[in-house]
Design a protein around this motif. Structure first.
Motif, mmCIF file in Angstrom:
data_model
loop_
_atom_site.group_PDB
_atom_site.id
_atom_site.type_symbol
_atom_site.label_atom_id
_atom_site.label_comp_id
_atom_site.label_asym_id
_atom_site.label_seq_id
_atom_site.Cartn_x
_atom_site.Cartn_y
_atom_site.Cartn_z
ATOM 1 N N GLY A 242 0.822 -1.217 0.000
ATOM 2 C CA GLY A 242 0.000 0.000 0.000
ATOM 3 C C GLY A 242 0.848 1.256 0.000
ATOM 4 O O GLY A 242 0.545 2.225 -0.693
ATOM 5 N N LEU A 243 1.934 1.235 0.784
ATOM 6 C CA LEU A 243 2.848 2.374 0.837
ATOM 7 C C LEU A 243 3.486 2.639 -0.516
ATOM 8 O O LEU A 243 3.722 3.804 -0.886
ATOM 9 N N SER A 244 3.739 1.573 -1.269
ATOM 10 C CA SER A 244 4.360 1.753 -2.585
ATOM 11 C C SER A 244 3.417 2.421 -3.578
ATOM 12 O O SER A 244 3.854 2.949 -4.604
ATOM 13 N N ILE A 245 2.107 2.424 -3.265
ATOM 14 C CA ILE A 245 1.110 2.994 -4.172
ATOM 15 C C ILE A 245 0.652 4.372 -3.719
ATOM 16 O O ILE A 245 0.534 5.295 -4.528
ATOM 17 N N THR A 246 0.389 4.522 -2.413
ATOM 18 C CA THR A 246 -0.137 5.789 -1.902
ATOM 19 C C THR A 246 0.986 6.660 -1.347
ATOM 20 O O THR A 246 2.166 6.304 -1.407
ATOM 21 N N SER A 247 0.620 7.792 -0.768
ATOM 22 C CA SER A 247 1.615 8.710 -0.219
ATOM 23 C C SER A 247 2.039 8.263 1.186
ATOM 24 O O SER A 247 1.256 7.634 1.905
ATOM 25 N N PRO A 248 3.271 8.568 1.608
ATOM 26 C CA PRO A 248 3.711 8.214 2.962
ATOM 27 C C PRO A 248 2.835 8.827 4.045
ATOM 28 O O PRO A 248 2.630 8.215 5.093
ATOM 29 N N SER A 249 2.316 10.029 3.799
ATOM 30 C CA SER A 249 1.471 10.678 4.806
ATOM 31 C C SER A 249 0.182 9.894 5.023
ATOM 32 O O SER A 249 -0.227 9.653 6.162
ATOM 33 N N ASN A 250 -0.486 9.493 3.928
ATOM 34 C CA ASN A 250 -1.719 8.723 4.065
ATOM 35 C C ASN A 250 -1.473 7.392 4.765
ATOM 36 O O ASN A 250 -2.253 6.966 5.621
ATOM 37 N N ALA A 251 -0.380 6.717 4.400
ATOM 38 C CA ALA A 251 -0.063 5.420 5.006
ATOM 39 C C ALA A 251 0.133 5.550 6.506
ATOM 40 O O ALA A 251 -0.348 4.723 7.284
ATOM 41 N N SER A 252 0.826 6.596 6.933
ATOM 42 C CA SER A 252 1.091 6.775 8.366
ATOM 43 C C SER A 252 -0.156 7.201 9.122
ATOM 44 O O SER A 252 -0.367 6.810 10.278
ATOM 45 N N ILE A 253 -1.016 8.000 8.484
ATOM 46 C CA ILE A 253 -2.268 8.413 9.127
ATOM 47 C C ILE A 253 -3.159 7.199 9.393
ATOM 48 O O ILE A 253 -3.751 7.058 10.461
ATOM 49 N N VAL A 254 -3.229 6.303 8.410
ATOM 50 C CA VAL A 254 -4.072 5.113 8.527
ATOM 51 C C VAL A 254 -3.611 4.212 9.673
ATOM 52 O O VAL A 254 -4.428 3.583 10.349
ATOM 53 N N THR A 255 -2.296 4.152 9.928
ATOM 54 C CA THR A 255 -1.795 3.254 10.978
ATOM 55 C C THR A 255 -2.335 3.614 12.352
ATOM 56 O O THR A 255 -2.428 2.747 13.225
ATOM 57 N N THR A 256 -2.694 4.878 12.565
ATOM 58 C CA THR A 256 -3.212 5.281 13.879
ATOM 59 C C THR A 256 -4.620 4.757 14.137
ATOM 60 O O THR A 256 -5.123 4.863 15.253
ATOM 61 N N SER A 257 -5.258 4.169 13.111
ATOM 62 C CA SER A 257 -6.616 3.650 13.275
ATOM 63 C C SER A 257 -6.643 2.265 13.908
ATOM 64 O O SER A 257 -7.727 1.721 14.154
ATOM 65 N N LEU A 258 -5.481 1.678 14.188
ATOM 66 C CA LEU A 258 -5.429 0.317 14.733
ATOM 67 C C LEU A 258 -6.304 0.130 15.975
ATOM 68 O O LEU A 258 -7.028 -0.871 16.054
ATOM 69 N N PRO A 259 -6.275 1.042 16.975
ATOM 70 C CA PRO A 259 -7.124 0.823 18.157
ATOM 71 C C PRO A 259 -8.611 0.720 17.829
ATOM 72 O O PRO A 259 -9.356 0.028 18.529
ATOM 73 N N ILE A 260 -9.047 1.379 16.769
ATOM 74 C CA ILE A 260 -10.460 1.306 16.386
ATOM 75 C C ILE A 260 -10.800 -0.100 15.903
ATOM 76 O O ILE A 260 -11.799 -0.698 16.336
ATOM 77 N N PHE A 261 -9.976 -0.658 15.016
ATOM 78 C CA PHE A 261 -10.214 -2.016 14.529
ATOM 79 C C PHE A 261 -10.070 -3.027 15.663
ATOM 80 O O PHE A 261 -10.824 -4.008 15.741
ATOM 81 N N ALA A 262 -9.089 -2.798 16.545
ATOM 82 C CA ALA A 262 -8.881 -3.700 17.674
ATOM 83 C C ALA A 262 -10.108 -3.721 18.583
ATOM 84 O O ALA A 262 -10.508 -4.775 19.095
ATOM 85 N N MET A 263 -10.726 -2.548 18.800
ATOM 86 C CA MET A 263 -11.907 -2.470 19.650
ATOM 87 C C MET A 263 -13.075 -3.227 19.018
ATOM 88 O O MET A 263 -13.774 -3.994 19.687
ATOM 89 N N ILE A 264 -13.289 -3.047 17.706
ATOM 90 C CA ILE A 264 -14.405 -3.710 17.023
ATOM 91 C C ILE A 264 -14.256 -5.232 17.090
ATOM 92 O O ILE A 264 -15.191 -5.959 17.434
#
Length: 310
Positions: free
Chosen positions: A93-115
């Motif tokens: 995914g990082l090879s396709i999108t921008s580094p900023s978007n990739a890093s922003i998405v990583t902070t969503s882990l607690p949301i998926f973990a909670m679900i």
């Protein structure tokens, strides 16, 4: 107070801060490596193989744990979800999108973990958690939709954003399904077997690919960047995080996740690898707010403890 004990919290904060700086730097550095000869599949394989070698070597210097054969085979699934599903999808995914978007998405882990914890581990879903999920998901949706209409890869690419989101979902599923194993064994033992299985499972597919790669054409800069991703972004950062987790509360550790996109976006902007728009800024604010509400909510253990006091 003993001087060593007084320094433990400070050391823990330094460890988790350093780990998240490494992960924040990994996005722009890894992206540049993939733009200069080390393609995404090779970088994924280098991370798995490098991690396996690193943790086997480290395991020689710590107390050995007995792992039954059935648990060794169970770590195959952990490696599939926690490493192949996570690292493979994130790197591609990082090879396709921008580094900023990739890093922003990583902070969503607690949301998926909670679900997933609510579905698999029957963790309670409070009103605050539900609100956090809705806010965080709306931020992710804005990020994805912004990438969908963007005509500049520096803004983002919806395919890469979705791959990075799936990477977080895969890791959250690993955390929910293998929680007992994470509590039963040390991080070194868990990492050793997970990285070993990941390397073994990927070898039949990626060794032929690596054999066909013109490695002689890869510049020294790309080799150094790939080395940073493997050593610091994969191995050292994980050890630093585990050290911090043994001292600090989980909520404190989670808050440091916000360091990643700050570092990644700052470096990417300075290097001209991304363009930060107002939509991305809004997405960051929403995702951060959603994650904050989730990690500040009560866990099942907290609810049960309060019930016993009544």
């Amino acid at each position: 107070m003993n001087m060593d004990n007084s320094k433990r919290p400070l050391l823990a904060h330094a460890c988790i801060l350093s780990a998240n700086i490494c992960w924040g730097l990994m996005s722009p550095i890894g992206k540049d490596a993939m733009l200069n000869g080390v393609d995404n599949l090779n970088l994924v394989f280098m991370r798995a193989l490098g991690g396996a070698l690193f943790f086997w070597i480290v395991s020689l210097f710590v107390k050995r744990e007995h792992v039954p054969l059935k648990d060794i085979f169970a770590f195959c699934g952990a490696g599939l979800l926690g490493l192949i599903g996570n690292q493979c999808c994130f790197t591609i995914g990082l090879s396709i999108t921008s580094p900023s978007n990739a890093s922003i998405v990583t902070t969503s882990l607690p949301i998926f973990a909670m679900i997933l914890s609510a579905i698999i581990l029957k963790e309670p879903i409070t009103g605050r958690k539900a609100l956090g999920v809705c806010i965080g998901c709306s931020g992710a949706l804005i990020l994805i939709l912004g990438s969908a209409v963007a005509h500049d890869s520096r803004v983002g690419d919806i395919r890469g954003d979705l791959m990075c989101i799936f990477a977080q979902l895969s890791f959250a599923l690993y955390l929910a399904l293998y929680r007992d194993y994470l509590r039963r064994y040390s991080p070194i033992t868990v990492s050793k077997w997970m990285f070993t299985w990941a390397a073994l499972l990927m070898s039949p597919f990626l060794v032929p690919h690596a054999a066909q790669t013109p490695w002689h054409a890869v510049p020294a800069k790309a080799w150094a960047e790939a080395g940073f991703v493997v050593l610091f972004g994969t191995c050292v950062a994980y050890l630093l995080m585990q050290k911090a987790q043994s001292i600090l509360r989980p909520t404190v550790v989670s808050v440091y996740n916000y360091v990643q996109p700050v570092v990644s976006v700052s470096v990417s902007l300075a290097c001209g690898m991304c363009v930060f728009t107002w939509k991305q800024a809004l997405a960051v604010a929403l995702v951060f707010s959603g994650v904050w509400l989730v990690i500040k909510s009560k866990s099942r253990r907290d609810v049960e403890a309060e019930a016993r006091k009544q």
